[in-house]
Design an enzyme around this catalytic site. Structure first.
Site, PDB file in Angstrom:
ATOM      1  N   ASP A  44       0.846  -1.205   0.000  1.00 11.86           N
ATOM      2  CA  ASP A  44       0.000   0.000   0.000  1.00 11.86           C
ATOM      3  C   ASP A  44       0.879   1.254   0.000  1.00 11.86           C
ATOM      4  O   ASP A  44       0.372   2.383  -0.110  1.00 11.86           O
ATOM      5  CB  ASP A  44      -1.013  -0.007   1.145  1.00 11.86           C
ATOM      6  N   ASP A  83      -1.067  -6.338  -0.670  1.00 12.03           N
ATOM      7  CA  ASP A  83      -1.158  -5.699   0.645  1.00 12.03           C
ATOM      8  C   ASP A  83      -2.588  -5.212   0.854  1.00 12.03           C
ATOM      9  O   ASP A  83      -3.112  -4.439   0.036  1.00 12.03           O
ATOM     10  CB  ASP A  83      -0.190  -4.495   0.662  1.00 12.03           C
ATOM     11  N   LYS A 113      -1.202  -9.906   2.387  1.00  7.25           N
ATOM     12  CA  LYS A 113      -0.570  -9.514   3.653  1.00  7.25           C
ATOM     13  C   LYS A 113      -1.454  -8.451   4.287  1.00  7.25           C
ATOM     14  O   LYS A 113      -2.053  -7.665   3.576  1.00  7.25           O
ATOM     15  CB  LYS A 113       0.823  -8.952   3.387  1.00  7.25           C
ATOM     16  N   GLU A 115      -1.638  -5.758   8.008  1.00  8.39           N
ATOM     17  CA  GLU A 115      -0.955  -5.281   9.212  1.00  8.39           C
ATOM     18  C   GLU A 115      -1.741  -5.742  10.436  1.00  8.39           C
ATOM     19  O   GLU A 115      -2.281  -4.941  11.195  1.00  8.39           O
ATOM     20  CB  GLU A 115      -0.793  -3.753   9.156  1.00  8.39           C
ATOM     21  N   GLU A 182       9.042  -4.977  10.079  1.00  2.30           N
ATOM     22  CA  GLU A 182       9.367  -3.627   9.606  1.00  2.30           C
ATOM     23  C   GLU A 182       9.872  -2.763  10.773  1.00  2.30           C
ATOM     24  O   GLU A 182       9.201  -2.640  11.819  1.00  2.30           O
ATOM     25  CB  GLU A 182       8.131  -2.957   8.974  1.00  2.30           C
TER      26      GLU A 182
HETATM   27  O1  KIV Z   1       3.389  -1.057   1.650  1.00  6.76           O
HETATM   28  C1  KIV Z   1       4.511  -1.531   1.762  1.00  6.76           C
HETATM   29  O2  KIV Z   1       5.391  -1.372   0.911  1.00  6.76           O
HETATM   30  C2  KIV Z   1       4.772  -2.317   2.969  1.00  6.76           C
HETATM   31  C3  KIV Z   1       6.185  -2.638   3.306  1.00  6.76           C
HETATM   32  C4  KIV Z   1       6.892  -1.421   3.742  1.00  6.76           C
HETATM   33  C5  KIV Z   1       6.260  -3.750   4.289  1.00  6.76           C
HETATM   34  O3  KIV Z   1       3.863  -2.637   3.668  1.00  6.76           O
END
Ligand code: KIV
Length: 281
Positions: A44, A83, A113, A115, A182
């Site tokens: 994201d 994401d 993925k 968070e 991260e």
């Molecule tokens: O959005 C992204 O690029 C991420 C990474 C920084 C883990 O979530």
């Protein structure tokens, strides 16, 4: 052969270091794939590095699905992870499942993925039980920028270090096949990596993880608003692009471009006929 949960887990078991980069479009993803990178995250971060927003909170499902589809179509080797943006997994198990499924059915990604914190363990389990490969994400959650008051390293004190360890263990129990760390102190990331069965992938988690991830525009020098201290700029493509565009403008203005080799030809007879019909210039 295309990477999948098993090949990625085997890499960790055989102590082969996993490589991962972000990508958001077909041409970049194709190069990442052809370079032999094991995994792509369609992060994201797209909201910032592609769309110019100040943080990741404005990424939407529609935006992410569109970018994920372009990336997935470029990859016949690299495993593509979508994401899940802010708001796509916060409202309940069913909505989380629907949004995860959108990435698979509309964009054909290989996994998702999000968070997830302790509050999202049920949702993580539910998505895994749908048969979707899930990557966890611990440490700094950029989507929590409001509550955190900035993008800060996580795990330097006992309370946040405990959160990193306990969330990692809970996510592993929930069935994730890998976890991104991260902005976590290297010693803590290495410690948790040893405790887990699943691979860990560092973006600012140091060398003790099972793999490394960077945001591609940071690697290429294409995002100049800010660069996190953990990122490494391998190329200055920003300057290369700037100079290329300046050269193009100069050549257009001075008539160097287009040359004969960039122009289509026609026979003199056709032009003569046209001049007879419409008059000479
Ligand atoms: O959005 C992204 O690029 C991420 C990474 C920084 C883990 O979530």
């Amino acid at each position: 052969m295309k990477h999948n949960v098993k090949t990625i887990q085997n890499m960790r078991d055989n102590q082969e270091i996993i490589t991962m980069l972000t990508a958001y479009d077909y041409p970049t993803a194709k190069k990442v794939n052809d370079a032999g990178i094991d995994m792509i995250l369609v992060g994201d971060s797209c909201a910032m590095v592609v769309h110019g927003h100040p943080n990741t909170l404005t990424a939407t499902m529609d935006m992410m699905v569109l970018h994920c589809g372009s990336v997935a179509r470029a990859c016949d080797r690299t495993m593509v992870i979508a994401d899940m943006p802010f708001g796509s997994f916060q409202y309940g198990v069913e909505e989380t499942m629907r949004n995860a499924a959108r990435f698979v059915t509309e964009a054909a990604v290989d996994g998702v993925k999000f968070e997830a914190t302790h509050n999202h363990i049920e949702k993580t389990k539910a998505v895994v039980e749908m048969g979707i490969a899930v990557v966890g994400h611990v440490g700094l959650h950029p989507q929590a920028i409001g509550a955190l008051g900035g993008l800060k390293v996580q795990g330097k004190d006992v309370a946040t270090a405990r959160k990193v360890v306990s969330e990692s263990l809970a996510l592993q129990e929930a069935g994730v096949f890998a976890i991104i760390f991260e902005a976590v102190p290297a010693k803590l990331a290495a410690y948790v990596t040893q405790k887990l069965r699943v691979p860990t992938i560092s973006i600012g988690g140091g060398p003790g993880c099972s793999g490394q991830l960077l945001v591609t525009p940071d690697v290429l020098g294409l995002f100049d608003r800010f660069t996190p201290s953990f990122a490494k700029k391998y190329q200055d493509m920003g300057t290369l692009m700037l100079n290329t565009f300046k050269q193009y403008a100069e050549e257009v203005r001075t008539g160097v471009f287009p040359g004969e080799e960039h122009s289509y030809k026609m026979s003199d007879e056709v032009l003569e006929t046209i001049e007879q019909e419409f008059g000479k210039i």
